[in-house]
Design an enzyme around this catalytic site. Structure first.
Site, PDB file in Angstrom:
ATOM      1  N   HIS A  23       0.933  -1.303  -0.012  1.00  0.00           N
ATOM      2  CA  HIS A  23       0.080   0.048  -0.222  1.00  0.00           C
ATOM      3  C   HIS A  23       0.936   1.087   0.137  1.00  0.00           C
ATOM      4  O   HIS A  23       1.838   1.231   0.694  1.00  0.00           O
ATOM      5  CB  HIS A  23      -0.949   0.209   1.084  1.00  0.00           C
ATOM      6  CG  HIS A  23      -1.927  -1.019   1.151  1.00  0.00           C
ATOM      7  ND1 HIS A  23      -3.173  -1.051   0.435  1.00  0.00           N
ATOM      8  CD2 HIS A  23      -1.911  -2.190   1.930  1.00  0.00           C
ATOM      9  CE1 HIS A  23      -3.788  -2.063   0.648  1.00  0.00           C
ATOM     10  NE2 HIS A  23      -3.208  -2.847   1.543  1.00  0.00           N
ATOM     11  N   CYS A  35      -2.576   4.710  -4.451  1.00  0.00           N
ATOM     12  CA  CYS A  35      -2.894   3.496  -4.627  1.00  0.00           C
ATOM     13  C   CYS A  35      -4.198   3.451  -5.544  1.00  0.00           C
ATOM     14  O   CYS A  35      -4.320   2.420  -6.277  1.00  0.00           O
ATOM     15  CB  CYS A  35      -3.841   3.085  -3.343  1.00  0.00           C
ATOM     16  SG  CYS A  35      -2.440   2.292  -2.114  1.00  0.00           S
TER      17      CYS A  35
END
Length: 109
Positions: A23, A35
């Site tokens: 992430h 993201c």
């Protein structure tokens, strides 16, 4: 950090597989543009390959992970189309990496 790995054939240089892990932590969950951008590019590419070439790409997808491999035995005509779409994905990911390199790394092996 998001880590994108592009696996290439050593002889031809064609893309055989790619994976996305991690992430970015650029922003709060649901507001992380890095993201979101990486997800849009990679999942959109998988969808484009499947819809435009008719080749279903074996994949594994869950939170923070996407693994994709081109199926063995795919005919040469479709391989060329798939490669164009995958190389386009690489260019888009390189653009994201240039702008947000602290949050994403692109590796080609």
């Amino acid at each position: 950090m998001i880590r994108v790995t592009i696996e290439r054939n050593r002889d031809s240089g064609t893309i055989e597989a790619f994976s996305v892990t991690g992430h970015a932590f650029y922003g709060k969950k649901g507001h992380d543009i890095v993201c979101a951008g990486v997800s849009a590019v990679t999942v959109g590419t998988v969808n484009a390959v499947e819809r435009l070439t008719g080749v279903e790409l074996p994949n594994e997808m869950r939170d923070g992970l996407l693994k994709v491999r081109i199926p063995e035995g795919t005919d040469e005509g479709r391989i060329g189309q798939i490669q164009l779409l995958l190389e386009s994905m690489v260019v888009m990911l390189q653009s994201i990496e240039e702008a947000y390199g602290k949050y994403i790394v692109l590796q080609q092996a």
